[in-house]
Structure formats: structure tokens, C-alpha cells
Design a protein around this motif. Structure first.
Motif, PDB file in Angstrom:
ATOM      1  N   GLU A  35      37.951  57.717  63.693  1.00  0.00           N
ATOM      2  CA  GLU A  35      37.202  58.606  64.588  1.00  0.00           C
ATOM      3  C   GLU A  35      36.088  59.321  63.830  1.00  0.00           C
ATOM      4  O   GLU A  35      34.987  59.505  64.351  1.00  0.00           O
ATOM      5  CB  GLU A  35      38.144  59.600  65.247  1.00  0.00           C
ATOM      6  CG  GLU A  35      39.030  58.964  66.294  1.00  0.00           C
ATOM      7  CD  GLU A  35      40.087  59.907  66.849  1.00  0.00           C
ATOM      8  OE1 GLU A  35      40.230  61.047  66.339  1.00  0.00           O
ATOM      9  OE2 GLU A  35      40.790  59.499  67.791  1.00  0.00           O
ATOM     10  N   MET A  36      36.366  59.713  62.584  1.00  0.00           N
ATOM     11  CA  MET A  36      35.351  60.366  61.764  1.00  0.00           C
ATOM     12  C   MET A  36      34.187  59.410  61.486  1.00  0.00           C
ATOM     13  O   MET A  36      33.022  59.800  61.554  1.00  0.00           O
ATOM     14  CB  MET A  36      35.977  60.853  60.447  1.00  0.00           C
ATOM     15  CG  MET A  36      35.054  61.680  59.571  1.00  0.00           C
ATOM     16  SD  MET A  36      34.093  60.784  58.342  1.00  0.00           S
ATOM     17  CE  MET A  36      35.330  59.988  57.378  1.00  0.00           C
ATOM     18  N   ILE A  37      34.502  58.151  61.221  1.00  0.00           N
ATOM     19  CA  ILE A  37      33.452  57.156  60.971  1.00  0.00           C
ATOM     20  C   ILE A  37      32.597  56.964  62.218  1.00  0.00           C
ATOM     21  O   ILE A  37      31.363  56.911  62.140  1.00  0.00           O
ATOM     22  CB  ILE A  37      34.063  55.822  60.491  1.00  0.00           C
ATOM     23  CG1 ILE A  37      34.639  55.999  59.081  1.00  0.00           C
ATOM     24  CG2 ILE A  37      33.021  54.700  60.516  1.00  0.00           C
ATOM     25  CD1 ILE A  37      35.454  54.816  58.599  1.00  0.00           C
ATOM     26  N   ALA A  38      33.232  56.870  63.386  1.00  0.00           N
ATOM     27  CA  ALA A  38      32.479  56.717  64.635  1.00  0.00           C
ATOM     28  C   ALA A  38      31.577  57.931  64.868  1.00  0.00           C
ATOM     29  O   ALA A  38      30.417  57.790  65.278  1.00  0.00           O
ATOM     30  CB  ALA A  38      33.427  56.513  65.812  1.00  0.00           C
ATOM     31  N   CYS A  39      32.084  59.113  64.587  1.00  0.00           N
ATOM     32  CA  CYS A  39      31.297  60.337  64.740  1.00  0.00           C
ATOM     33  C   CYS A  39      30.106  60.328  63.784  1.00  0.00           C
ATOM     34  O   CYS A  39      28.981  60.670  64.176  1.00  0.00           O
ATOM     35  CB  CYS A  39      32.193  61.549  64.495  1.00  0.00           C
ATOM     36  SG  CYS A  39      31.357  63.117  64.709  1.00  0.00           S
ATOM     37  N   GLU A  40      30.338  59.933  62.539  1.00  0.00           N
ATOM     38  CA  GLU A  40      29.247  59.856  61.561  1.00  0.00           C
ATOM     39  C   GLU A  40      28.228  58.791  61.954  1.00  0.00           C
ATOM     40  O   GLU A  40      27.024  58.966  61.736  1.00  0.00           O
ATOM     41  CB  GLU A  40      29.800  59.576  60.160  1.00  0.00           C
ATOM     42  CG  GLU A  40      30.582  60.731  59.577  1.00  0.00           C
ATOM     43  CD  GLU A  40      29.741  61.973  59.338  1.00  0.00           C
ATOM     44  OE1 GLU A  40      28.525  61.862  59.094  1.00  0.00           O
ATOM     45  OE2 GLU A  40      30.307  63.076  59.396  1.00  0.00           O
ATOM     46  N   HIS A  41      28.701  57.695  62.535  1.00  0.00           N
ATOM     47  CA  HIS A  41      27.802  56.633  63.003  1.00  0.00           C
ATOM     48  C   HIS A  41      26.870  57.185  64.086  1.00  0.00           C
ATOM     49  O   HIS A  41      25.651  56.956  64.058  1.00  0.00           O
ATOM     50  CB  HIS A  41      28.632  55.466  63.532  1.00  0.00           C
ATOM     51  CG  HIS A  41      27.845  54.262  63.879  1.00  0.00           C
ATOM     52  ND1 HIS A  41      28.418  53.121  64.370  1.00  0.00           N
ATOM     53  CD2 HIS A  41      26.517  53.985  63.847  1.00  0.00           C
ATOM     54  CE1 HIS A  41      27.491  52.218  64.611  1.00  0.00           C
ATOM     55  NE2 HIS A  41      26.327  52.731  64.301  1.00  0.00           N
ATOM     56  N   LYS A  42      27.436  57.936  65.025  1.00  0.00           N
ATOM     57  CA  LYS A  42      26.616  58.546  66.080  1.00  0.00           C
ATOM     58  C   LYS A  42      25.603  59.521  65.490  1.00  0.00           C
ATOM     59  O   LYS A  42      24.436  59.542  65.894  1.00  0.00           O
ATOM     60  CB  LYS A  42      27.508  59.246  67.097  1.00  0.00           C
ATOM     61  CG  LYS A  42      28.289  58.297  67.964  1.00  0.00           C
ATOM     62  CD  LYS A  42      29.160  59.036  68.955  1.00  0.00           C
ATOM     63  CE  LYS A  42      29.946  58.065  69.811  1.00  0.00           C
ATOM     64  NZ  LYS A  42      30.702  58.740  70.868  1.00  0.00           N
ATOM     65  N   HIS A  43      26.060  60.314  64.528  1.00  0.00           N
ATOM     66  CA  HIS A  43      25.163  61.279  63.879  1.00  0.00           C
ATOM     67  C   HIS A  43      24.026  60.550  63.152  1.00  0.00           C
ATOM     68  O   HIS A  43      22.865  60.962  63.213  1.00  0.00           O
ATOM     69  CB  HIS A  43      25.962  62.151  62.910  1.00  0.00           C
ATOM     70  CG  HIS A  43      25.135  63.127  62.159  1.00  0.00           C
ATOM     71  ND1 HIS A  43      24.589  64.255  62.736  1.00  0.00           N
ATOM     72  CD2 HIS A  43      24.727  63.140  60.867  1.00  0.00           C
ATOM     73  CE1 HIS A  43      23.891  64.912  61.834  1.00  0.00           C
ATOM     74  NE2 HIS A  43      23.952  64.256  60.685  1.00  0.00           N
ATOM     75  N   LEU A  44      24.357  59.456  62.496  1.00  0.00           N
ATOM     76  CA  LEU A  44      23.364  58.658  61.782  1.00  0.00           C
ATOM     77  C   LEU A  44      22.314  58.093  62.746  1.00  0.00           C
ATOM     78  O   LEU A  44      21.113  58.175  62.491  1.00  0.00           O
ATOM     79  CB  LEU A  44      24.055  57.525  61.031  1.00  0.00           C
ATOM     80  CG  LEU A  44      23.166  56.597  60.219  1.00  0.00           C
ATOM     81  CD1 LEU A  44      22.649  57.316  58.987  1.00  0.00           C
ATOM     82  CD2 LEU A  44      23.940  55.360  59.815  1.00  0.00           C
ATOM     83  N   LEU A  45      22.788  57.545  63.863  1.00  0.00           N
ATOM     84  CA  LEU A  45      21.851  57.003  64.852  1.00  0.00           C
ATOM     85  C   LEU A  45      20.974  58.103  65.441  1.00  0.00           C
ATOM     86  O   LEU A  45      19.776  57.916  65.650  1.00  0.00           O
ATOM     87  CB  LEU A  45      22.609  56.279  65.964  1.00  0.00           C
ATOM     88  CG  LEU A  45      23.236  54.948  65.578  1.00  0.00           C
ATOM     89  CD1 LEU A  45      24.140  54.446  66.700  1.00  0.00           C
ATOM     90  CD2 LEU A  45      22.178  53.925  65.246  1.00  0.00           C
ATOM     91  N   ARG A  46      21.562  59.273  65.706  1.00  0.00           N
ATOM     92  CA  ARG A  46      20.788  60.383  66.265  1.00  0.00           C
ATOM     93  C   ARG A  46      19.728  60.837  65.256  1.00  0.00           C
ATOM     94  O   ARG A  46      18.590  61.115  65.622  1.00  0.00           O
ATOM     95  CB  ARG A  46      21.712  61.536  66.643  1.00  0.00           C
ATOM     96  CG  ARG A  46      21.022  62.573  67.503  1.00  0.00           C
ATOM     97  CD  ARG A  46      21.952  63.537  68.203  1.00  0.00           C
ATOM     98  NE  ARG A  46      23.107  62.944  68.840  1.00  0.00           N
ATOM     99  CZ  ARG A  46      23.112  62.288  69.996  1.00  0.00           C
ATOM    100  NH1 ARG A  46      21.974  62.102  70.630  1.00  0.00           N
ATOM    101  NH2 ARG A  46      24.222  61.807  70.510  1.00  0.00           N
ATOM    102  N   THR A  47      20.080  60.880  63.981  1.00  0.00           N
ATOM    103  CA  THR A  47      19.109  61.241  62.942  1.00  0.00           C
ATOM    104  C   THR A  47      17.970  60.228  62.902  1.00  0.00           C
ATOM    105  O   THR A  47      16.793  60.604  62.831  1.00  0.00           O
ATOM    106  CB  THR A  47      19.797  61.323  61.568  1.00  0.00           C
ATOM    107  OG1 THR A  47      20.805  62.341  61.612  1.00  0.00           O
ATOM    108  CG2 THR A  47      18.804  61.628  60.462  1.00  0.00           C
ATOM    109  N   ALA A  48      18.307  58.942  62.943  1.00  0.00           N
ATOM    110  CA  ALA A  48      17.273  57.899  62.935  1.00  0.00           C
ATOM    111  C   ALA A  48      16.363  58.045  64.154  1.00  0.00           C
ATOM    112  O   ALA A  48      15.137  57.950  64.036  1.00  0.00           O
ATOM    113  CB  ALA A  48      17.917  56.516  62.918  1.00  0.00           C
TER     114      ALA A  48
END
Length: 63
Positions: A35-48
Motif C-alpha cells: 500500500e505504501m508503494i502504491a501511495c508513493e507511485h501516485k505521489h510520483l505521478l502527481r509530481t511528474a
């Protein structure tokens, strides 16, 4: 998926795409870690999307 196969133009990251990031259950990791990885993935995409014109970005996380 068809869009991702076209390399002749840039694909912009959308809020819909970010919301669709799935929870991937990785063998050897706990559900909380996944779940933490999925959350970080979303954060990464939002940053991009918001800060890098939908261009590539990277992240390093410690589990």
C-alpha cells in the motif's frame, strides 16, 4: 493501453490515470508495504504531472 503503445507523441499524466494506480501484491512484502508503494507511485505521478510537465521522474524508497 493502446495509447501507451504510440511513441510518436507524449502522453500526459491525468488525475484519472493517477487514481487508477493499482495495489500490486509483491511476494515477500506485507500488505502495508504494498500500500505504501502504491501511495508513493501516485505521489510520483502527481509530481511528474504538476511539477515536471508529465515528463519522467524517479524516486528511491526504503522499505
Amino acid at each position: 493501453m493502446e495509447q501507451a503503445k504510440k511513441h510518436d507523441r507524449k502522453i500526459m499524466i491525468t488525475d484519472i490515470a493517477i487514481d487508477k494506480v493499482p495495489l500490486v501484491e509483491v511476494p515477500g512484502l506485507t500488505r502495508d508495504e504494498c500500500e505504501m508503494i502504491a501511495c508513493e507511485h501516485k505521489h510520483l505521478l502527481r509530481t511528474a504531472k504538476d511539477s515536471n510537465n508529465s515528463d519522467e521522474v524517479s524516486i528511491i524508497i526504503k522499505l
